[in-house]
Design a protein around this motif. Structure first.
Motif, PDB file in Angstrom:
ATOM      1  N   ARG A   1       0.770  -1.161   0.165  1.00  0.00           N
ATOM      2  CA  ARG A   1      -0.009  -0.072  -0.066  1.00  0.00           C
ATOM      3  C   ARG A   1       0.937   1.253   0.050  1.00  0.00           C
ATOM      4  N   HIS A   2       1.719   1.318  -1.054  1.00  0.00           N
ATOM      5  CA  HIS A   2       2.633   2.440  -1.140  1.00  0.00           C
ATOM      6  C   HIS A   2       2.158   3.755  -1.118  1.00  0.00           C
ATOM      7  N   GLU A   3       0.974   4.112  -1.809  1.00  0.00           N
ATOM      8  CA  GLU A   3       0.474   5.515  -1.933  1.00  0.00           C
ATOM      9  C   GLU A   3      -0.076   5.874  -0.288  1.00  0.00           C
ATOM     10  N   GLU A   4      -0.459   4.795   0.381  1.00  0.00           N
ATOM     11  CA  GLU A   4      -0.734   5.141   1.746  1.00  0.00           C
ATOM     12  C   GLU A   4       0.492   5.476   2.601  1.00  0.00           C
ATOM     13  N   MET A   5       1.567   4.620   2.408  1.00  0.00           N
ATOM     14  CA  MET A   5       2.776   5.210   3.144  1.00  0.00           C
ATOM     15  C   MET A   5       3.507   6.385   2.782  1.00  0.00           C
ATOM     16  N   ARG A   6       3.181   6.904   1.415  1.00  0.00           N
ATOM     17  CA  ARG A   6       3.808   8.117   1.191  1.00  0.00           C
ATOM     18  C   ARG A   6       3.045   9.072   1.962  1.00  0.00           C
ATOM     19  N   GLN A   7       1.802   9.011   1.886  1.00  0.00           N
ATOM     20  CA  GLN A   7       1.019  10.067   2.547  1.00  0.00           C
ATOM     21  C   GLN A   7       1.057   9.984   4.058  1.00  0.00           C
ATOM     22  N   VAL A   8       1.232   9.090   4.767  1.00  0.00           N
ATOM     23  CA  VAL A   8       1.808   8.900   6.076  1.00  0.00           C
ATOM     24  C   VAL A   8       2.895   9.605   6.169  1.00  0.00           C
ATOM     25  N   CYS A   9       4.112   9.243   5.482  1.00  0.00           N
ATOM     26  CA  CYS A   9       5.423   9.565   5.463  1.00  0.00           C
ATOM     27  C   CYS A   9       5.466  11.199   5.326  1.00  0.00           C
ATOM     28  N   GLU A  10       4.742  11.632   4.703  1.00  0.00           N
ATOM     29  CA  GLU A  10       4.720  13.197   4.285  1.00  0.00           C
ATOM     30  C   GLU A  10       4.291  13.748   5.557  1.00  0.00           C
ATOM     31  N   LYS A  11       3.121  13.315   6.086  1.00  0.00           N
ATOM     32  CA  LYS A  11       2.534  13.773   7.374  1.00  0.00           C
ATOM     33  C   LYS A  11       3.483  13.977   8.461  1.00  0.00           C
TER      34      LYS A  11
ATOM     35  N   SER B   1      10.687   5.269  -3.464  1.00  0.00           N
ATOM     36  CA  SER B   1      11.046   4.019  -4.058  1.00  0.00           C
ATOM     37  C   SER B   1      10.156   3.037  -4.310  1.00  0.00           C
ATOM     38  N   GLU B   2       9.376   2.753  -3.293  1.00  0.00           N
ATOM     39  CA  GLU B   2       8.272   1.982  -3.449  1.00  0.00           C
ATOM     40  C   GLU B   2       7.158   2.261  -4.619  1.00  0.00           C
ATOM     41  N   LEU B   3       7.156   3.457  -4.767  1.00  0.00           N
ATOM     42  CA  LEU B   3       6.466   4.046  -5.753  1.00  0.00           C
ATOM     43  C   LEU B   3       7.301   4.213  -7.280  1.00  0.00           C
ATOM     44  N   LYS B   4       8.090   3.502  -7.262  1.00  0.00           N
ATOM     45  CA  LYS B   4       9.086   3.473  -8.360  1.00  0.00           C
ATOM     46  C   LYS B   4       9.844   4.982  -8.918  1.00  0.00           C
ATOM     47  N   GLU B   5       9.618   5.834  -8.068  1.00  0.00           N
ATOM     48  CA  GLU B   5      10.094   7.113  -8.377  1.00  0.00           C
ATOM     49  C   GLU B   5      11.523   7.025  -7.927  1.00  0.00           C
ATOM     50  N   HIS B   6      12.452   6.281  -8.633  1.00  0.00           N
ATOM     51  CA  HIS B   6      13.696   6.117  -8.173  1.00  0.00           C
ATOM     52  C   HIS B   6      14.776   7.220  -8.005  1.00  0.00           C
TER      53      HIS B   6
END
Length: 305
Positions: free
Chosen positions: A134-144, A172-177
């Motif tokens: 659930r990578h998009e949810e991870m990104r949102q949590v990390c940004e917060k 990385s998980e979202l392939k934005e390497h």
């Protein structure tokens, strides 16, 4: 150490100052006694995860469940977070994720949206999301979490640097390497400057940097970064530590991509040996390492045929 193992309280005080993995082999007291002492003295699971392995995991699990049921407020949220972390460590990802989500909600109510305990639980939840894909949810949590940490503690604080590293991992998980690599470089430089070359957070950042280099195809750079990380981790943590095994696994993957199959095989085999010793042969990471070793062995045999 052999003289203090009859006293769980004294043992744990010493263990916190030394390498917990090394201390594990000396502890001969009853598993329930040490687990009870861990809870009584308010140790958190990250403090003791390296001595809570194998058969002791179930004893710890039972006691943390009881603590979760009896506690209230922040203590209940923290206990629930520890339960989620332990379940994740035992390979029960989905169950652990549910506990972590519950811990975040409890801590928001008891500690506030920007409370330190809440932010720590959110960070842990972000990692759990990644493991579930659930990578998009991870990104949102990390940004917060990063926004809150920067506001509360400043850009150079270790908690802020960790939050920034977690966000880079989300990229990385979202392939934005490329974006991830840029962030990892900045975090590693900041960790070295503010925490020191051999600080565990610096070494964790170094591993992430190497993995990011590997993702963009920079195998030479990744190999240098990961080899340095491995050597430093062995110096700081000792040979038998899960973080050492993880670094060996990544370095083996780099060697395999370079066609250095014999070296790759040795790294994958070393990783498995460490995991079996530290985590136990039935642990999910040990099983995965065994599968990776089989692939490395197969490729080496084909190359020699």
């Amino acid at each position: 150490l052999e003289e203090i193992t009859h006293d769980p309280s004294l043992f744990l005080r010493v263990a916190k100052e030394l390498d917990l993995t090394k201390c594990q082999c000396y502890f001969k007291a009853d598993e329930e006694a040490i687990s009870t002492e861990i809870l009584r003295r308010e140790y958190t699971f990250p403090d003791v995860e390296n001595i809570v392995t194998g058969a002791m995991e179930q004893a710890w699990l039972d006691l943390v469940r009881k603590e979760t049921e009896s506690a209230s407020g922040v203590a209940k949220g923290e206990a629930k977070k520890s339960l989620g972390m332990l379940l994740t460590k035992m390979g029960k990802q989905r169950e652990g994720l549910n506990e972590l989500e519950g811990a975040v909600e409890l801590l928001k109510a008891a500690d506030g949206e920007g409370g330190s305990a809440t932010l720590a639980a959110l960070s842990t939840l972000g990692v759990a999301y990644a493991r579930e894909g659930r990578h998009e949810e991870m990104r949102q949590v990390c940004e917060k979490v990063l926004e809150a940490r920067t506001h509360i503690s400043g850009e150079k604080d270790s908690s802020t640097l960790l939050a920034r590293s977690n966000l880079a991992q989300a990229f990385s998980e979202l392939k934005e390497h490329d974006k991830a690599l840029e962030e990892h470089k900045a975090v590693l430089a900041a960790c070295k400057e503010n925490l020191g070359e051999s600080h565990e957070q610096t070494l964790a950042s170094m591993l992430s940097m190497g993995a990011s280099q590997y993702s963009v195809g920079d195998y030479v750079g990744a190999g240098k970064t990961l080899l340095e990380c491995l050597e430093r981790r062995k110096q700081v943590l000792g040979e038998q530590h899960a973080a050492v095994g993880l670094t060996m696994s990544w370095l083996g993957s780099v060697y395999m991509s370079q066609g250095r199959l014999a070296e790759a095989f040795e790294m994958k085999r070393g990783c498995l040996q460490v995991y079996r010793t530290v985590l136990g042969p039935g642990h999910a990471d040990s099983v995965r390492a065994e599968e990776n070793l089989a692939v490395a062995r197969q490729r080496l045999q084909r190359a020699g045929a």
